[in-house]
Scaffold this motif. Structure first.
Motif, short mmCIF file in Angstrom:
data_model
loop_
_atom_site.label_atom_id
_atom_site.label_comp_id
_atom_site.label_asym_id
_atom_site.label_seq_id
_atom_site.Cartn_x
_atom_site.Cartn_y
_atom_site.Cartn_z
N GLY A 97 0.81 -1.21 0.00
CA GLY A 97 0.00 0.00 0.00
C GLY A 97 0.84 1.26 0.00
N CYS A 98 1.93 1.26 0.75
CA CYS A 98 2.81 2.43 0.79
C CYS A 98 3.57 2.61 -0.51
CB CYS A 98 3.80 2.29 1.95
SG CYS A 98 3.06 2.41 3.60
N LEU A 99 3.77 1.54 -1.26
CA LEU A 99 4.53 1.61 -2.51
C LEU A 99 3.63 1.87 -3.71
CD1 LEU A 99 7.10 -1.28 -1.99
CD2 LEU A 99 7.51 1.18 -1.85
N GLN A 100 2.46 2.40 -3.48
CA GLN A 100 1.56 2.72 -4.59
C GLN A 100 2.14 3.82 -5.49
OE1 GLN A 100 -3.18 3.86 -5.27
NE2 GLN A 100 -2.40 3.39 -3.24
N GLN A 101 2.98 4.70 -4.91
CA GLN A 101 3.61 5.78 -5.68
C GLN A 101 5.00 5.39 -6.18
OE1 GLN A 101 0.32 6.80 -4.25
NE2 GLN A 101 1.81 6.78 -2.59
N ALA A 102 5.40 4.14 -6.02
CA ALA A 102 6.73 3.71 -6.41
C ALA A 102 6.66 2.85 -7.67
CB ALA A 102 7.38 2.90 -5.28
N PRO A 103 7.73 2.87 -8.49
CA PRO A 103 7.79 1.98 -9.66
C PRO A 103 8.10 0.55 -9.22
CG PRO A 103 9.81 3.26 -9.50
CD PRO A 103 8.90 3.77 -8.42
N LEU A 104 7.13 -0.08 -8.63
CA LEU A 104 7.33 -1.38 -7.99
C LEU A 104 7.69 -2.46 -9.00
CD1 LEU A 104 7.14 -2.68 -5.20
CD2 LEU A 104 4.75 -3.20 -5.68
N GLU A 120 9.43 1.59 8.17
CA GLU A 120 10.13 2.71 7.56
C GLU A 120 9.29 3.41 6.49
OE1 GLU A 120 14.03 1.91 6.23
OE2 GLU A 120 14.70 1.01 8.11
N LEU A 121 8.41 2.68 5.84
CA LEU A 121 7.59 3.30 4.80
C LEU A 121 6.32 3.95 5.34
CD1 LEU A 121 7.78 0.64 1.94
CD2 LEU A 121 8.88 2.86 2.01
N ASP A 122 5.90 3.55 6.51
CA ASP A 122 4.63 4.04 7.06
C ASP A 122 4.82 5.37 7.78
OD1 ASP A 122 1.97 4.11 7.58
OD2 ASP A 122 2.02 2.69 9.24
N TYR A 123 5.23 6.39 7.01
CA TYR A 123 5.34 7.74 7.58
C TYR A 123 4.16 8.58 7.09
CZ TYR A 123 7.18 9.00 2.96
OH TYR A 123 7.34 9.18 1.61
N ASP A 127 13.69 8.94 -2.79
CA ASP A 127 14.91 8.65 -2.04
C ASP A 127 14.60 7.84 -0.79
OD1 ASP A 127 16.44 10.02 -3.88
OD2 ASP A 127 16.30 11.93 -2.80
N ARG A 128 13.45 8.10 -0.18
CA ARG A 128 13.07 7.33 1.01
C ARG A 128 12.71 5.90 0.64
NH1 ARG A 128 10.06 10.06 6.08
NH2 ARG A 128 10.21 8.32 7.53
N PHE A 129 12.11 5.73 -0.54
CA PHE A 129 11.84 4.38 -1.01
C PHE A 129 13.14 3.58 -1.13
CE2 PHE A 129 7.86 5.99 -3.40
CZ PHE A 129 7.10 5.82 -2.26
N LYS A 130 14.13 4.16 -1.80
CA LYS A 130 15.39 3.47 -2.00
C LYS A 130 16.07 3.14 -0.67
CE LYS A 130 18.24 4.69 -5.13
NZ LYS A 130 19.17 5.47 -5.97
N LYS A 131 16.06 4.11 0.25
CA LYS A 131 16.69 3.89 1.54
C LYS A 131 16.00 2.77 2.31
CE LYS A 131 17.91 6.26 5.84
NZ LYS A 131 17.84 7.54 6.60
N ALA A 132 14.66 2.77 2.29
CA ALA A 132 13.92 1.74 3.03
C ALA A 132 14.16 0.35 2.43
CB ALA A 132 12.43 2.07 3.01
#
Length: 585
Positions: free
Chosen positions: A159-166, A194-197, A265-270
């Motif tokens: 759900g948190c990665l809905q905005q990411a190129p998964l 880490e993604l649930d901010y 950047d937060r996606f990559k770090k997580a």
């Protein structure tokens, strides 16, 4: 860059020079016409405020032909004092509110383009927002019946990665190992945390939204005072700007409520922070009661089952890689298919665990109960097995690996319903808000299509076309992705490659149209404040009335009441629109 600046300067000079040199004076025109200076032309062109011919002594409006002859084709003189006051009060607050749209893309130009997309196509901004909300409800619903120890963490991550190129990688059973093995639960839990901010309201955001609301309320008040003095009948007021940009308020508030996770950047770090916690199952021999233990993934490969995809500029799926939430239109089908596929694998594993079937069917101890005898948990011993056993655990009986992978290319049956709901609400928001600005000018005497209402119609129509191009591009992009990921007949492969090229072309056309449309509406609003539209051709509504066009010189009480009634209807419409939008989010 120099050429671009020169072009912009020439455009401004083209529009503003005639305004600065204009000498049209409608008061003097009226006096000259009433004095009989234009003879027979003046008598034939004398009108009342309903466009009916009247004697010259009773003239309050004039035909378009008489207006050209008596007043000329130029607009009224430009006033910097009026322009600065109107621009700062009516347009600047809305432009400043654009800074509160969610961004987070990897590159600044993508963030800038997201602003052009939002302004140039409000339908696209609303479409992506509604999809985000509906997808959250959908993913919660499909994971509600999945009973596996890590199901809730996986749901939150997806759900948190809905905005990411998964990107999901199934090579060597990596995805199956990530879902089944108990050793990977810590990674899912860490990633979920880490993604649930939350990006929520701040004092500055609240102050800016309040500033826009107050400015619009003042605009409404001014519109009624202008109607009382008659200036709104001439179209001198710019209150329609607030109506035309009203879509921005529910969009910004909606994103603040939804609080999308869009920081690339937060996606990559997580995703990189817990790499040492990932384990892969190892190949074993059939029937071995003691399969090899899983090993840390870093000992074998840097690839992971869950990652971020990267696409070139000429790729049909290029917009999927931009994490700004407005690009959710491009990720909708791919993200839905990925979540549906992952959920189906996890559901299969959960069903087998519910039936007390361990990953290793040859385990000497069979199904191991937990020491605390909780039936809703699975003992670690039941989740261990060889690579082949782990892959088979997420498959239904007699399902081949190719058939299983075919599920990854299908969207869920509820996809169409979510698409239609988002489409209807997007069209409702764009045409409902911009439509208020169109009606406000259309209904102002003389009633009919004119320059001001026409500018907003072009804006709304171009925004709709841009949305259509981009949505069709996303559908073709999803279809074309099969060309590189599945073995297909040559004819089907050619069709997929052609679809990919069409997707790239439509994407570029849609974004170009949206960018031009954003410039168009801002420039149109600026010209509204410069009296550019205050000329005979625009004030006579020639576009709609044709040969029956006429311009009003002296507003009557009936005209003032008509303007007031129109604005009251528009305000009630906007209040209902915002309430419905708030209920959705």
């Amino acid at each position: 860059m120099l050429t671009l600046r020169l072009f912009a300067a020439l455009v401004l000079a083209y529009f503003l020079f005639p305004i600065a040199s204009a000498t049209t004076n409608y008061t003097q025109c009226f006096l000259d016409i009433q004095s009989g200076l234009y003879g027979q032309l003046g008598e034939d062109g004398a009108r009342d405020n309903q466009g009916n011919p009247v004697p010259l002594a009773n003239v309050t409006a004039i035909s378009y032909d008489l207006c050209k002859a008596a007043c000329g084709k130029s607009p009224t003189p430009f006033s910097w004092q009026l322009f600065s006051g109107r621009f700062s009060s009516w347009l600047l607050p809305w432009l400043a509110l654009l800074s509160q749209l969610p961004f987070g893309a990897q590159y600044r130009m993508d963030n800038l383009m997201s602003v052009f997309l939002a302004v140039g196509s409000p339908a696209l901004a609303a479409y992506s927002l509604v999809l985000t909300v509906l997808n959250r409800h959908w993913i919660a619903r499909i994971f509600a019946d999945i009973h596996y120890p890590n199901a809730q963490d996986i749901k939150r991550v997806l759900g948190c990665l809905q905005q990411a190129p998964l990107r999901v990688d199934e090579r060597d059973g990596m995805l199956a190992s990530m879902l089944v093995l108990q050793e990977n639960d810590a990674w899912w839990e860490t990633l979920s945390t880490e993604l649930d901010y939350t990006n929520t309201w701040t004092i500055s955001v609240a102050a800016q939204v309040a500033w826009v609301i107050i400015a619009f309320l003042f605009t409404v008040i001014v519109s009624f005072s202008d109607a009382a003095t008659g200036s709104a009948v001439f179209g001198a007021s710019g209150q329609s700007v607030g109506a035309g940009f009203m879509w921005l308020l529910p969009i910004v508030i909606g994103w603040l409520v939804v609080s999308p996770k869009s920081d690339f950047d937060r996606f990559k770090k997580a995703l990189n922070s817990g790499r040492t916690q990932v384990y892969h199952a190892q190949p074993g021999q059939y029937g071995d009661p003691y399969p090899p233990a899983p090993v840390n993934a870093q000992e074998q490969t840097d690839a992971r089952a869950l990652g971020l995809a990267a696409y070139k500029d000429d790729s049909p799926r290029r917009d999927e890689a931009v994490s700004a939430p407005i690009y959710n239109y491009a990720r909708f089908m791919q993200w839905t298919a990925t979540v549906e596929y992952t959920a189906s694998l996890l559901r299969t594993a959960g069903d087998k665990a519910r039936d007390h079937r361990p990953v290793n069917p040859f385990s000497p101890s069979g199904w191991a109960d937990r020491p605390d005898n909780k039936n809703d948990s699975v003992a670690p011993e039941n989740r261990r097995g060889s690579l082949e056993q782990v892959e088979q655990y997420v498959c239904t009986n007699q399902e081949s690996s190719r058939a299983r992978y075919g599920r990854a290319r299908r969207v869920d049956p509820g996809f169409t319903a979510r698409f239609l709901i988002a489409t209807v609400l997007a069209m409702f928001l764009q045409w409902g808000t911009v439509g208020g600005a169109i009606i406000a000018h259309w209904a102002a005497p003389p009633v009919g299509l004119g320059c001001r209402s026409g500018a907003y119609i072009v804006y709304a129509a171009a925004g709709t076309v841009s949305w259509v191009l981009l949505v069709v591009s996303s559908i073709l992009s999803f279809y074309s992705s099969n060309a590189t990921e599945l073995e297909c007949p040559r004819s089907s492969r050619r069709a997929m490659i052609l679809a990919g090229r069409m997707a790239t072309l439509l994407r570029r056309l849609g974004k170009l149209l949206a960018a031009c449309n954003a410039v168009w509406i801002v420039l149109s609003c600026i010209l509204l404040f410069t009296s550019f539209y205050d000329r005979c051709w625009c004030n006579s509504s020639v576009l709609g009335r044709g040969r029956n066009a006429y311009a009003i010189l002296i507003p009557q009480d009936k005209d003032v009441n008509q303007v007031k009634t129109t604005w009251i209807a528009c305000m009630l419409h906007y209040a209902l629109l915002i309430l419905r939008r708030r209920r959705l989010t």
